[in-house]
Design a protein around this motif. Structure first.
Motif, PDB file in Angstrom:
ATOM      1  N   ALA A 182      -2.582  58.525 -36.975  1.00 37.60           N
ATOM      2  CA  ALA A 182      -2.174  58.398 -35.579  1.00 37.60           C
ATOM      3  C   ALA A 182      -1.935  56.941 -35.199  1.00 37.60           C
ATOM      4  N   VAL A 183      -2.801  56.058 -35.634  1.00 34.19           N
ATOM      5  CA  VAL A 183      -2.689  54.659 -35.202  1.00 34.19           C
ATOM      6  C   VAL A 183      -1.763  53.838 -36.089  1.00 34.19           C
ATOM      7  N   SER A 184      -1.442  54.327 -37.271  1.00 34.14           N
ATOM      8  CA  SER A 184      -0.521  53.601 -38.153  1.00 34.14           C
ATOM      9  C   SER A 184       0.912  53.939 -37.746  1.00 34.14           C
ATOM     10  N   SER A 185       1.273  53.484 -36.590  1.00 38.12           N
ATOM     11  CA  SER A 185       2.551  53.844 -35.980  1.00 38.12           C
ATOM     12  C   SER A 185       3.002  52.718 -35.066  1.00 38.12           C
ATOM     13  N   HIS A 186       4.233  52.812 -34.624  1.00 34.50           N
ATOM     14  CA  HIS A 186       4.743  51.843 -33.652  1.00 34.50           C
ATOM     15  C   HIS A 186       4.441  52.261 -32.221  1.00 34.50           C
ATOM     16  N   PHE A 187       4.232  53.560 -32.024  1.00 30.91           N
ATOM     17  CA  PHE A 187       3.960  54.077 -30.686  1.00 30.91           C
ATOM     18  C   PHE A 187       3.109  55.329 -30.827  1.00 30.91           C
ATOM     19  N   SER A 188       1.967  55.359 -30.141  1.00 28.07           N
ATOM     20  CA  SER A 188       1.039  56.478 -30.267  1.00 28.07           C
ATOM     21  C   SER A 188       0.643  56.992 -28.887  1.00 28.07           C
ATOM     22  N   VAL A 189       0.431  58.302 -28.817  1.00 31.23           N
ATOM     23  CA  VAL A 189       0.156  58.969 -27.548  1.00 31.23           C
ATOM     24  C   VAL A 189      -0.995  59.945 -27.734  1.00 31.23           C
TER      25      VAL A 189
END
Length: 515
Positions: A182-189
């Motif tokens: 989830a956090v290894s991203s450019h944008f997380s919700v």
């Protein structure tokens, strides 16, 4: 002779896969306020565009005659689809099958989803609703052994961060590897009330002597303030809408440039409120977001990470239809000073702009780094130096608008001074090595101690120095290039966006993006 019988068998297996964990598990998912993975994919993607890969992968049961009698699909569904007409890869955990745990999965599917996005150079959207890691302890007894942990396919997940936009929506209780995805991203919700995220869940944490509910341990309010995720929304539909909007500002991959949309707002629009939005009293605050609304294309600002590092505002927007990255100071929090959290937020955001070729517009009101014992204990200067490095490593076009303060090392980091100083200052500009209010007593201590009326002398000194601090004095020496009427900000920034557009270069950045 034809293969009609085999095609019929294929369709039967596909239908069995679409049952997911069965009616009871689907009902439990709905009763928990959550959609199923297939409902999520249908709502996220353009209608009718989902092409599933590996639909019939799972665990089959055969009878004595060797015929299929039962089938349980793997709990990861993925494939290609379209978002606003643009191709994407989407992969989602099926919580109705063993709660999304890896011991019900075929890990090669998750790996292939990441590899597909990487090699086809199209955005990756993760719908995370489970652990996605080693599964439950029960699987150890089933396998009859344990193992040394490894992360299959993580190399693709890491590479994707420097290649394609990656969006992660945490849509349930997400733990372990699921949280890392989830956090290894450019944008997380996250979705309020139904999403929680933790390194390990409450039962494991309870063994340390701490009893907490899922919400107390890892609710969305915790993670948006800690900076682990970028946004919390009220419903899954809002999460899907946020993902679509985020992607609208970005290219398909680093090998393309962010696309312009047809301009809908007058580039020459001049907002009269800008002339008085900054108070003359430097101790008073103002609402930076009102400035952004007045200057950027109407309704185009998409804020990210609002509740973390709150002295800095970050988001995506448009100027004359061109997508840009927005950095701005928020004087409501530490006067706009850079905290350790704000510095980390800046570094990550500038890296996003650099990765996807977004010009940066920086609205500056920086009194410096936060000072005091808490700032020292947080390692603010190290985090601040990392933010400065990001600013100086960025090669994308950059424009700064100095709204008020620019002091000290942090203030100097409003742009890379070795590049063309494409910047504007408002008449409210106030800058230097440190604010006068913090240095007069120290600089004139001897005089004040000897004065019969120290207060009167202090007022006299302040009056003299206030004339020296005039931004016009700085402009006389060409130490600030242009002081502008605040109402001219939008036309000038739209010109910047148009001049910057042909300067953008497609291709990988010189350094990889890190979450």
């Amino acid at each position: 002779m034809s293969w009609e019988a085999e095609v019929a068998e294929l369709r039967r297996r596909e239908e069995m896969a679409r049952r997911m964990g069965g009616p009871d598990k689907i009902k439990r998912q709905h009763d928990g306020g959550k959609l199923t993975v297939r409902e999520r994919i249908d709502q996220l993607l353009d209608p009718g565009t989902f092409h599933e890969v590996g639909a019939i992968a799972g665990r089959a049961v055969y009878d004595d005659a060797g015929d299929l009698s039962d089938f349980s699909p793997t709990n990861f569904v993925f494939g290609r689809g379209r978002v606003d007409g643009r191709p994407v890869v989407v992969g989602g955990d099926d919580f109705t099958v063993r709660g999304g745990a890896a011991d019900a999965a075929i890990w090669q599917k998750q790996v292939m989803a990441e590899q597909m996005a990487l090699e086809l150079r199209i955005p990756m959207i993760r719908l995370v609703d489970g652990t996605g890691g080693g599964g439950s302890v029960k699987s150890l007894e089933m396998d009859g052994r344990t193992y040394v942990p490894l992360l299959p396919g993580w190399e693709h997940a890491v590479a994707n961060l420097s290649m394609v936009p990656v969006v992660a929506l945490a849509l349930g209780s997400v733990a372990g590897l699921g949280a890392a995805r989830a956090v290894s991203s450019h944008f997380s919700v996250m979705v309020e009330g139904i999403s929680q995220m933790f390194i390990a869940g409450p039962p494991v944490v309870a063994r340390t002597g701490v009893d907490m509910t899922k919400e107390e341990l890892g609710g969305s309010d915790i993670h948006i303030r800690a900076g682990a995720v970028d946004l919390a929304v009220a419903t899954e539909a809002e999460a899907f809408a946020a993902a679509r909007r985020f992607l609208s500002y970005l290219p398909q991959s680093v090998y393309e440039l962010p696309a312009r949309v047809a301009p809908q707002d007058d580039v020459n629009r001049r907002d009269e409120t800008l002339l008085s939005v900054i108070p003359r009293d430097r101790r008073r605050v103002y609402k930076t977001r009102e400035i952004l609304d007045a200057v950027l294309d109407d309704g185009s600002f998409f804020e990210m990470g609002r509740m973390y590092g709150r002295s800095v505002i970050t988001g995506l927007a448009r100027l004359d239809g061109w997508p840009v990255a927005i950095l701005a100071s928020d004087p409501y929090h530490y006067g706009g000073g850079w905290t350790a959290d704000a510095a980390h937020k800046i570094a990550r955001f500038v890296d996003l702009a650099e990765t996807f070729h977004l010009p940066v517009v920086h609205f500056v009101d920086i009194p410096g780094f936060l000072i005091g014992p808490e700032a020292e204990q947080a390692g603010t200067i190290r985090h601040g130096a990392r933010a400065l490095a990001a600013v100086y490593q960025a090669s994308v076009p950059w424009c700064s608008v100095i709204l008020r303060k620019a002091f000290g090392v942090a203030g100097a980091g409003h742009s890379n001074h070795t590049r063309l100083r494409y910047r504007y200052a408002w008449p409210s500009g106030d800058w230097g090595s440190l604010p006068l209010e913090g240095g007069i007593e120290a600089a004139y201590r001897a005089d004040l101690e000897k004065a019969e009326d120290p207060a009167a002398l202090l007022q006299q000194i302040e009056g003299r120095l206030n004339k020296v601090r005039s931004p016009f004095r700085t402009a006389e020496a060409f130490l600030v290039e242009e002081i502008i009427d605040p109402r001219d900000t939008r036309p000038l920034l739209c010109e910047f966006a148009s001049l910057a557009a042909p300067l953008r270069k497609a291709g990988p950045s010189t350094f990889g993006y890190r979450p």
